[in-house]
Write a protein that holds these residues in place. Sequence first.
Motif, PDB file in Angstrom:
ATOM      1  N   CYS A 176      12.211   6.704  -5.696  1.00  0.00           N
ATOM      2  CA  CYS A 176      12.768   6.835  -4.354  1.00  0.00           C
ATOM      3  C   CYS A 176      13.814   5.749  -4.100  1.00  0.00           C
ATOM      4  N   SER A 177      14.920   6.134  -3.443  1.00  0.00           N
ATOM      5  CA  SER A 177      15.982   5.176  -3.122  1.00  0.00           C
ATOM      6  C   SER A 177      16.334   5.191  -1.640  1.00  0.00           C
ATOM      7  N   PRO A 205       0.818  -1.229   0.000  1.00  0.00           N
ATOM      8  CA  PRO A 205       0.000   0.000   0.000  1.00  0.00           C
ATOM      9  C   PRO A 205       0.842   1.265   0.000  1.00  0.00           C
ATOM     10  N   ASN A 206       1.642   1.441  -1.040  1.00  0.00           N
ATOM     11  CA  ASN A 206       2.488   2.634  -1.159  1.00  0.00           C
ATOM     12  C   ASN A 206       1.818   3.608  -2.117  1.00  0.00           C
ATOM     13  N   ARG A 207       1.410   4.757  -1.584  1.00  0.00           N
ATOM     14  CA  ARG A 207       0.696   5.748  -2.394  1.00  0.00           C
ATOM     15  C   ARG A 207       1.536   7.005  -2.624  1.00  0.00           C
ATOM     16  N   CYS A 208       2.824   6.915  -2.404  1.00  0.00           N
ATOM     17  CA  CYS A 208       3.676   8.091  -2.554  1.00  0.00           C
ATOM     18  C   CYS A 208       3.869   8.431  -4.033  1.00  0.00           C
ATOM     19  N   CYS A 228       6.021   2.594   4.907  1.00  0.00           N
ATOM     20  CA  CYS A 228       6.758   3.714   4.299  1.00  0.00           C
ATOM     21  C   CYS A 228       5.953   5.003   4.349  1.00  0.00           C
ATOM     22  N   ASN A 229       4.687   4.942   3.980  1.00  0.00           N
ATOM     23  CA  ASN A 229       3.873   6.152   3.888  1.00  0.00           C
ATOM     24  C   ASN A 229       3.634   6.805   5.241  1.00  0.00           C
ATOM     25  N   GLN A 230       3.676   6.036   6.349  1.00  0.00           N
ATOM     26  CA  GLN A 230       3.453   6.603   7.667  1.00  0.00           C
ATOM     27  C   GLN A 230       4.727   7.185   8.271  1.00  0.00           C
ATOM     28  N   LYS A 231       5.909   6.677   7.868  1.00  0.00           N
ATOM     29  CA  LYS A 231       7.145   7.062   8.531  1.00  0.00           C
ATOM     30  C   LYS A 231       7.988   8.070   7.754  1.00  0.00           C
ATOM     31  N   CYS A 275      12.981   1.292   1.228  1.00  0.00           N
ATOM     32  CA  CYS A 275      11.839   1.625   2.078  1.00  0.00           C
ATOM     33  C   CYS A 275      10.524   1.652   1.298  1.00  0.00           C
ATOM     34  N   ARG A 276      10.586   1.906   0.003  1.00  0.00           N
ATOM     35  CA  ARG A 276       9.351   1.980  -0.784  1.00  0.00           C
ATOM     36  C   ARG A 276       8.668   0.632  -0.885  1.00  0.00           C
TER      37      ARG A 276
END
Length: 431
Positions: A68-69, A59-62, A91-94, A85-86
């Motif tokens: 991203c690396s 669930p990565n919505r960035c 990832c999206n919360q932190k 991290c992606r």
Amino acid sequence: MSTKEHLVLEDRKQIESMLDQNMSFTKIGKAIGKSTSTISREVKSRRIERNQTPYGRIPNRCRNSYSCSKRDICAVCKKREHPLCRTCSFCNQKCADFVESFCPKLNRAPFVCNGCGQIRSCSLRKQFYRAEKAQKSYEFLLSEARSGFNITEAEIDNLNEVMTEPIQQGQSINHVLMSYPDSISFSSRSIYTYTRAGLLNFRNWDLPRVIKMKPRKSKSTPLKVDKKCRVGRTWADFLLFKNEICDFPPVEIDSVIGSRGGKSLLTIMFSNSNFMLAFLRNRNDSQSVIDCFNLLYDLLGKQLFSDLFPVIIADNGSEFSNPAAIEFAPDGSRRTHLFYCDPQAPFQKPRVEENHTLIRRILPKGSSFDPLSQSDIDLVMSHVNSYKRASLSRKSPFEVFSFLYGEHVLSLFPYKLIDPKDIVLSPSLLK
């Protein structure tokens, strides 16, 4: 077709069914006998948000996820074996640089994901129209609109500033209104109502003629800043959010009231350690709560604040009725999520309620907090947080919080570890 002016449940069920078939607002309006604009407003105002993610997808919505690396952002990540991290579900919360990507289709009709053919492969945040939920939302807002007071906190402060001193000098409300016609925009009847409800600094005993009258039977109504505050923030919404988005332990908040109309405490408790913060406030209103969280935000910084306060649970008190000001920082960025317990369900935040019994040993119910200062409250919380608990494997909240978050975080708060032999949980602590 409904013959009523307002939409009913049968109308909403038909709207949901036709949206699932990708029908336009014009066709839906003709089918139920309403205008296109009515259907459009109904769908946009009653749609509900869902964070559903297709099975097997992260669930990565960035917006920057593909380029991203970054690595090792999250210190408590459960999937640290991933190289980037992606690829982590947290990832999206932190990540402090997270920028959410939204589906552009939600900005145009039909404004919801009903009937979308890509719903099984889309990982973005979704909006749905559900008849049952829409009907409950309509009924709740209808009830809320008919309750409460039509006055803001700024107007209350203005009334207190203009009227308190003349009233305490023995003047009547009508006399004050006639003396300050340009400063007060309320009728005498409204001011009497606000006085009975305890919204103003002066009380009925400051009005000699009022205390001689037989009191009318009435139910006090708290001042709600935002009557729609519970929409999307109920206990059911919290459980859904916890299962789909964030499984971190919530922070429970509540109020400890001193004498009526006097100072009160805002208590903030970390449920995973029973460690509690307490702030002394001059009034039990929403602005004082917002000020406390802004103070914590400035003290901790954006990243640490988001780590410590991912989710906040509150009751339905009027002091928590401005959730947007708590959830978002002064710069407009989201810093936490706030949800409400069900009415008359204190068991949904049991830890903070249980910890209040320790505070009440030092500050008994009915005692006034007006003579106290914040340093007195810090002393109280130092003793409470140093008290060992059987539920914490005979550890104190101090020790557990230090183990979970580190000594450097604990040192930011003005509390000191008290030796177990020196702990005092009685009124003699402040004497």
